[in-house]
Design a protein around this motif. Structure first.
Motif, PDB file in Angstrom:
ATOM      1  N   VAL A  68      -1.774  -0.587  -1.200  1.00 58.63           N
ATOM      2  CA  VAL A  68      -1.303   1.018  -1.679  1.00 58.63           C
ATOM      3  C   VAL A  68       0.258   0.653  -2.007  1.00 58.63           C
ATOM      4  N   LYS A  69       0.752  -0.509  -2.363  1.00 57.44           N
ATOM      5  CA  LYS A  69       2.779  -0.645  -3.440  1.00 57.44           C
ATOM      6  C   LYS A  69       1.173  -0.986  -5.125  1.00 57.44           C
ATOM      7  N   ALA A  70       0.869  -1.437  -4.958  1.00 60.44           N
ATOM      8  CA  ALA A  70       0.346  -0.979  -6.718  1.00 60.44           C
ATOM      9  C   ALA A  70       0.485   0.354  -7.384  1.00 60.44           C
ATOM     10  N   ASP A  71      -0.890   1.099  -6.081  1.00 61.52           N
ATOM     11  CA  ASP A  71      -0.935   2.678  -6.478  1.00 61.52           C
ATOM     12  C   ASP A  71       0.324   3.394  -6.537  1.00 61.52           C
ATOM     13  N   LEU A  72       1.592   3.470  -5.672  1.00 60.97           N
ATOM     14  CA  LEU A  72       2.904   3.512  -4.857  1.00 60.97           C
ATOM     15  C   LEU A  72       3.250   3.764  -6.619  1.00 60.97           C
ATOM     16  N   LEU A  73       3.285   2.160  -7.506  1.00 62.36           N
ATOM     17  CA  LEU A  73       3.611   2.625  -8.548  1.00 62.36           C
ATOM     18  C   LEU A  73       3.105   2.562  -9.554  1.00 62.36           C
ATOM     19  N   THR A  74       2.088   2.230  -9.802  1.00 63.26           N
ATOM     20  CA  THR A  74       1.596   3.036 -11.070  1.00 63.26           C
ATOM     21  C   THR A  74       1.337   4.682 -10.905  1.00 63.26           C
ATOM     22  N   ILE A  80       4.813   9.678 -10.209  1.00 63.95           N
ATOM     23  CA  ILE A  80       5.037  11.010  -9.248  1.00 63.95           C
ATOM     24  C   ILE A  80       5.441   9.991  -8.129  1.00 63.95           C
ATOM     25  N   GLU A  81       5.803  10.660  -7.252  1.00 59.94           N
ATOM     26  CA  GLU A  81       5.840   9.818  -6.116  1.00 59.94           C
ATOM     27  C   GLU A  81       4.732   9.999  -4.958  1.00 59.94           C
ATOM     28  N   LEU A  82       4.926   8.769  -4.470  1.00 56.76           N
ATOM     29  CA  LEU A  82       3.699   8.823  -3.547  1.00 56.76           C
ATOM     30  C   LEU A  82       4.095   8.975  -2.013  1.00 56.76           C
ATOM     31  N   ARG A  83       3.818   9.820  -1.122  1.00 58.45           N
ATOM     32  CA  ARG A  83       4.744  10.021  -0.126  1.00 58.45           C
ATOM     33  C   ARG A  83       4.152  10.120   1.276  1.00 58.45           C
ATOM     34  N   GLY A  84       4.181  10.267   2.584  1.00 56.38           N
ATOM     35  CA  GLY A  84       2.405  10.261   3.603  1.00 56.38           C
ATOM     36  C   GLY A  84       1.792   9.580   4.122  1.00 56.38           C
ATOM     37  N   VAL A  85       2.059   8.021   3.018  1.00 59.59           N
ATOM     38  CA  VAL A  85       0.969   6.873   3.274  1.00 59.59           C
ATOM     39  C   VAL A  85       0.993   6.652   5.058  1.00 59.59           C
ATOM     40  N   VAL A  86       0.087   7.015   5.642  1.00 54.73           N
ATOM     41  CA  VAL A  86      -0.088   6.746   7.016  1.00 54.73           C
ATOM     42  C   VAL A  86      -0.825   5.108   7.328  1.00 54.73           C
ATOM     43  N   ASP A  87      -1.322   4.703   6.364  1.00 54.04           N
ATOM     44  CA  ASP A  87      -2.274   3.222   6.666  1.00 54.04           C
ATOM     45  C   ASP A  87      -2.744   2.216   5.509  1.00 54.04           C
ATOM     46  N   ASP A  88      -2.446   1.528   5.509  1.00 50.98           N
ATOM     47  CA  ASP A  88      -3.394   0.317   3.804  1.00 50.98           C
ATOM     48  C   ASP A  88      -4.209  -0.420   4.541  1.00 50.98           C
ATOM     49  N   THR A  89      -5.455  -0.170   4.750  1.00 46.78           N
ATOM     50  CA  THR A  89      -6.919  -1.060   4.961  1.00 46.78           C
ATOM     51  C   THR A  89      -5.925  -2.963   4.351  1.00 46.78           C
ATOM     52  N   LEU A  91      -3.284  -4.119   4.378  1.00 43.27           N
ATOM     53  CA  LEU A  91      -2.398  -5.007   5.116  1.00 43.27           C
ATOM     54  C   LEU A  91      -2.447  -4.781   6.246  1.00 43.27           C
ATOM     55  N   ALA A  92      -3.715  -4.032   7.332  1.00 38.19           N
ATOM     56  CA  ALA A  92      -4.135  -3.273   8.182  1.00 38.19           C
ATOM     57  C   ALA A  92      -4.911  -5.081   8.676  1.00 38.19           C
ATOM     58  N   SER A  93      -5.814  -5.357   7.330  1.00 38.90           N
ATOM     59  CA  SER A  93      -6.087  -6.996   7.580  1.00 38.90           C
ATOM     60  C   SER A  93      -6.038  -8.187   7.276  1.00 38.90           C
ATOM     61  N   PHE A  94      -4.579  -8.044   6.950  1.00 43.76           N
ATOM     62  CA  PHE A  94      -3.793  -9.061   6.767  1.00 43.76           C
ATOM     63  C   PHE A  94      -3.450  -9.101   8.199  1.00 43.76           C
ATOM     64  N   LEU A 172       2.616  -2.388  12.027  1.00 47.19           N
ATOM     65  CA  LEU A 172       1.778  -1.893  10.679  1.00 47.19           C
ATOM     66  C   LEU A 172       3.096  -0.920  10.337  1.00 47.19           C
ATOM     67  N   ARG A 173       2.649   0.165  10.770  1.00 45.41           N
ATOM     68  CA  ARG A 173       3.841   1.618  10.584  1.00 45.41           C
ATOM     69  C   ARG A 173       5.085   1.051  10.258  1.00 45.41           C
ATOM     70  N   ASP A 174       5.575   0.570  11.343  1.00 48.11           N
ATOM     71  CA  ASP A 174       7.290   0.507  11.170  1.00 48.11           C
ATOM     72  C   ASP A 174       7.832  -1.195  10.698  1.00 48.11           C
ATOM     73  N   VAL A 175       6.885  -2.173  10.159  1.00 49.68           N
ATOM     74  CA  VAL A 175       7.781  -2.620   9.629  1.00 49.68           C
ATOM     75  C   VAL A 175       6.479  -2.704   7.900  1.00 49.68           C
ATOM     76  N   GLU A 176       5.486  -2.941   8.193  1.00 53.38           N
ATOM     77  CA  GLU A 176       4.806  -3.153   7.071  1.00 53.38           C
ATOM     78  C   GLU A 176       4.827  -2.217   5.957  1.00 53.38           C
ATOM     79  N   LEU A 177       4.148  -0.851   6.735  1.00 55.44           N
ATOM     80  CA  LEU A 177       4.245  -0.271   5.622  1.00 55.44           C
ATOM     81  C   LEU A 177       5.394   0.465   5.434  1.00 55.44           C
TER      82      LEU A 177
END
Length: 177
Positions: A68-74, A80-89, A91-94, A172-177
């Motif tokens: 999502v970081k790449a998408d957010l920057l693009t 456009i600001e991307l808000r409301g991201v609840v998951d990044d597969t 990061l979860a995989s990592f 995942l939610r509080d640190v990584e995202l």
């Protein structure tokens, strides 16, 4: 650190429920003479696309992605600001497998579901035959983007169960995202 390549926004692939779509934004005619100019959406700042921009900006509308970081920057470079991201597969995989060699979506989808999703090389070619994404037909990119978006949703369901069973959801939610 490594520098990120700044890629202009060429389109937005979205999926939800059983459907998926691709919104072409920056395609152009291929370098060959006689190529038809592709149909893109108007610029993202135009009033016609205000509902899409509001949707992406709305923190109440949950969004899931892969890297999502790449998408957010693009998107940010496109205004456009991307808000409301609840998951990044990615990061979860990592979090589940920090020693993996690859967190690429196509690798994870194949390993988890034996599902083949297109790679950039599948679409653009390789070596001297590589074509810029902007010069590919929006319909071809759209099929690939829709497949990728569906794979993210499918992967999210599987990874989410594992994350929760290992009590990693707060990390995942509080640190990584």
């Amino acid at each position: 650190g490594t520098a990120r390549v700044q890629v202009p926004l060429r389109g937005i692939g979205v999926a939800g429920g059983d459907g998926a779509c691709y919104l072409p934004c920056g395609h152009r005619a291929p370098a060959e003479l006689g190529a038809e100019t592709p149909k893109n959406l108007p610029a993202l700042g135009r009033p016609a696309l205000a509902p899409i921009v509001r949707l992406l900006d709305d923190p109440a509308v949950p969004k899931v992605g892969h890297d999502v970081k790449a998408d957010l920057l693009t998107l940010r470079r496109a205004g456009i600001e991307l808000r409301g991201v609840v998951d990044d597969t990615m990061l979860a995989s990592f979090l589940l497998e920090p020693g993996r060699r690859s967190y690429a979506l196509e690798t994870l989808a194949f390993e988890r579901f034996s599902e083949r999703v297109p790679t950039p090389a599948d679409l653009q070619g390789t070596g001297r035959a590589v074509r810029p994404l902007a010069e590919l037909r929006p319909a071809d990119v759209g099929r690939a983007a829709a497949g990728l978006a569906r794979a993210v949703l499918r992967l999210r369901g599987t990874l989410r169960q594992e994350i929760e069973s290992l009590a990693l959801a707060p990390l995942l939610r509080d640190v990584e995202l």
